[in-house]
Design a protein around this motif. Sequence first.
Motif, PDB file in Angstrom:
ATOM      1  N   TYR A   6       1.000  -1.195  -0.135  1.00  0.00           N
ATOM      2  CA  TYR A   6       0.039  -0.065  -0.144  1.00  0.00           C
ATOM      3  C   TYR A   6       0.800   1.375   0.119  1.00  0.00           C
ATOM      4  CZ  TYR A   6      -4.434  -2.250   1.086  1.00  0.00           C
ATOM      5  OH  TYR A   6      -5.729  -2.869   1.018  1.00  0.00           O
ATOM      6  N   ILE A   7       1.716   1.390   0.918  1.00  0.00           N
ATOM      7  CA  ILE A   7       2.598   2.471   0.974  1.00  0.00           C
ATOM      8  C   ILE A   7       3.612   2.710  -0.097  1.00  0.00           C
ATOM      9  CG2 ILE A   7       4.713   3.269   2.487  1.00  0.00           C
ATOM     10  CD1 ILE A   7       3.401   1.744   4.808  1.00  0.00           C
ATOM     11  N   SER A   8       4.102   1.596  -0.726  1.00  0.00           N
ATOM     12  CA  SER A   8       5.205   1.791  -1.825  1.00  0.00           C
ATOM     13  C   SER A   8       3.881   2.397  -2.923  1.00  0.00           C
ATOM     14  CB  SER A   8       5.569   0.691  -2.179  1.00  0.00           C
ATOM     15  OG  SER A   8       4.948  -0.238  -2.383  1.00  0.00           O
ATOM     16  N   SER A   9       2.840   1.783  -3.181  1.00  0.00           N
ATOM     17  CA  SER A   9       2.114   2.089  -4.267  1.00  0.00           C
ATOM     18  C   SER A   9       1.658   3.516  -4.206  1.00  0.00           C
ATOM     19  CB  SER A   9       0.546   1.389  -4.139  1.00  0.00           C
ATOM     20  OG  SER A   9      -0.327   1.898  -5.002  1.00  0.00           O
ATOM     21  N   MET A  10       1.311   4.080  -3.162  1.00  0.00           N
ATOM     22  CA  MET A  10       1.037   5.574  -2.930  1.00  0.00           C
ATOM     23  C   MET A  10       2.209   6.373  -3.279  1.00  0.00           C
ATOM     24  SD  MET A  10      -2.242   6.054  -2.216  1.00  0.00           S
ATOM     25  CE  MET A  10      -2.448   4.363  -2.989  1.00  0.00           C
ATOM     26  N   LEU A  11       3.435   6.004  -2.679  1.00  0.00           N
ATOM     27  CA  LEU A  11       4.484   6.690  -3.053  1.00  0.00           C
ATOM     28  C   LEU A  11       4.679   6.916  -4.452  1.00  0.00           C
ATOM     29  CD1 LEU A  11       7.264   7.851  -1.613  1.00  0.00           C
ATOM     30  CD2 LEU A  11       8.319   5.780  -1.923  1.00  0.00           C
ATOM     31  N   PHE A  12       4.845   5.761  -5.227  1.00  0.00           N
ATOM     32  CA  PHE A  12       4.959   5.727  -6.715  1.00  0.00           C
ATOM     33  C   PHE A  12       3.992   6.560  -7.294  1.00  0.00           C
ATOM     34  CE2 PHE A  12       7.050   1.344  -6.189  1.00  0.00           C
ATOM     35  CZ  PHE A  12       8.309   1.898  -6.168  1.00  0.00           C
ATOM     36  N   LEU A  13       2.822   6.519  -6.898  1.00  0.00           N
ATOM     37  CA  LEU A  13       1.805   7.413  -7.550  1.00  0.00           C
ATOM     38  C   LEU A  13       2.064   8.854  -7.434  1.00  0.00           C
ATOM     39  CD1 LEU A  13      -1.090   7.047  -8.980  1.00  0.00           C
ATOM     40  CD2 LEU A  13      -2.179   7.245  -6.937  1.00  0.00           C
ATOM     41  N   ILE A  14       2.490   9.140  -6.137  1.00  0.00           N
ATOM     42  CA  ILE A  14       2.650  10.759  -5.922  1.00  0.00           C
ATOM     43  C   ILE A  14       3.896  11.141  -6.906  1.00  0.00           C
ATOM     44  CG2 ILE A  14       3.491  12.336  -4.366  1.00  0.00           C
ATOM     45  CD1 ILE A  14       1.961  10.611  -2.135  1.00  0.00           C
ATOM     46  N   ILE A  15       5.177  10.458  -6.731  1.00  0.00           N
ATOM     47  CA  ILE A  15       6.169  10.479  -7.548  1.00  0.00           C
ATOM     48  C   ILE A  15       5.984  10.810  -9.055  1.00  0.00           C
ATOM     49  CG2 ILE A  15       8.312  10.068  -8.370  1.00  0.00           C
ATOM     50  CD1 ILE A  15       8.863   8.628  -5.358  1.00  0.00           C
ATOM     51  N   SER A  16       5.160   9.949  -9.397  1.00  0.00           N
ATOM     52  CA  SER A  16       4.778   9.650 -11.218  1.00  0.00           C
ATOM     53  C   SER A  16       3.776  10.681 -11.340  1.00  0.00           C
ATOM     54  CB  SER A  16       3.974   8.371 -11.367  1.00  0.00           C
ATOM     55  OG  SER A  16       2.640   8.455 -10.789  1.00  0.00           O
TER      56      SER A  16
END
Length: 562
Positions: A6-16
């Motif tokens: 979950y955390i990595s998914s949200m992090l990647f989405l924000i950076i993308s």
Amino acid sequence: MIMLYYISSMLFLIISSMMMMIGMFMLLNKMTYFMEWNVMIMNTVNMNFFIYMDWIMLMFMFTVLLISSMIMLYCCEYMAHDYNNIRFFFLVFFFILSMLLMIISPNMISILIGWDGLGLISYCLVIFYQNNYSFNSGMLTILLNRIGDVTILISISLMLTMGNWNFIFMDKVNWMIILMIMISAFTKSAQFPFSSWLPAAMAAPTPVSSLVHSSTLVTAGVYLLIRFHYLIYKNEYILSIIMMISLMTMMMAGFSANFEYDMKKIIAFSTLSQLGLMMLIFAFKNWELSYFHLIIHAMFKSMMFMCSGILIHGMLNYQDIRFLGKLKYFMPLTFSMLMISNLSLCGMPFMSGFYSKDQILENLFMNNNNLIIYLFVLISTGLTVSYSIRLIYYLLFKTLNFNNFNNIKEYKLMNYSMIMLMTMSIFYGYLMNLFMFSNIEVVFLNSMEKLSIIMICSIFIIINKLMNKIMNFKIMYFLKFFFGKMWFLYNFIPLFIIIPLNFSNKYLNNYDKGWSEMFFKNSLMMKMNKLNNLDIFINNNNNMMLMMLNMVFLMMIMLMLL
């Protein structure tokens, strides 16, 4: 541990999201940034770590990180019951980091680090389900990719003579360097004759197939060529090789997909066909259009793999499309998303795939090509539509030949992760077309050329329907055996892998541990021992030697006086 996904998914989405906004800004303002710092200096050769930021790099990072974000969310449900989901998370995470390192580097040394990371981690992901088929597929994947790693190393050693490895500053290089980079791109993008590893890599979990074998790993080769475009375009012979190889790959993948029954392998052959199309348009000196198709294809192809993963998950890991059918009644939302991605792949008007594929074909028709290239492109386009319609026909209209005690249902979290990609599959092509090709397109085609694409697609759909009715079982079985084995390409693998490895083994035993040991190491050791003994003798008899030298010196003086 699911919280990590979950955390990595949200992090990647924000950076993308940040990458997309910066990338669009830099594209519209035509901005470029360099960042450089020196690592070491060796004999006047500077080894620098170098980051080149432009819209190409930022938009590709946006694509990779958006798909990675959706895959991580998808894995929350898909990998929840797996015992090794922690190991899977870290493998995927490090894979994404390796890909990002490769994307940001216009320096051959740092590209090699990311390139090797991709090869090693993809091997670990392919053998994730530990059985014989996975191990064989993993070995095939890593050994064919090692050819590309070796050619990158050769290009680095050749670039040493030019003073640095920052190819972004060069306006001309030796043709050998370009040839080595071309072979590296062919191995990573699975072009002929290195194509056999891509269908074999489907032994990996479906999220890996979606991320690695549709949008990141296999597109790394095309991305590398796009980065080198201003150097490659100065060599017409290299462009001719790329064009011929890409045409062969498109044809081979298209025919193989039409006679395959494994759902994931059909999509893998489809990826192979589209990679050939990207290479082809690159060979016609239209790298921007090749890049345009690359990022759009990543969106809908990753969604197609994710849809197939849900179907396989619901069908107790069955992948044979002959067992499946009438899925619209069991999984309406999933099947709708599969239809959208499939239509985008076919180039359905006003979906994302239409904007890139239609423009590619129109550009190819406008060039002064010979008739063979023209026919190959049309047949490959027809085959794309043919295998897409065949897949939909088996999943939609055929009867369900599965066991009666089934619990086929929708998976909410996995479907939520695909909504973003579904939106991109519909609207992203239009947006990117607006930003990249904002000028008025001038395409001059006669009506026959304009209608030829629709005609060839319709003809291939009819041929596909007639083949199942006309051809008997023996002919279909032979065609499945011939095309399923990728035109017996698996039998040529020893030429690339086993023979060089056997040669290396014999070289090690006969020369490294044999003749060179005897003639060089042992003879040197004997000479060193003799010199050592002489030195010991001189040290032990130091006084006697001094007396003798003094006597010789006195005798010389006496002779001179006389």
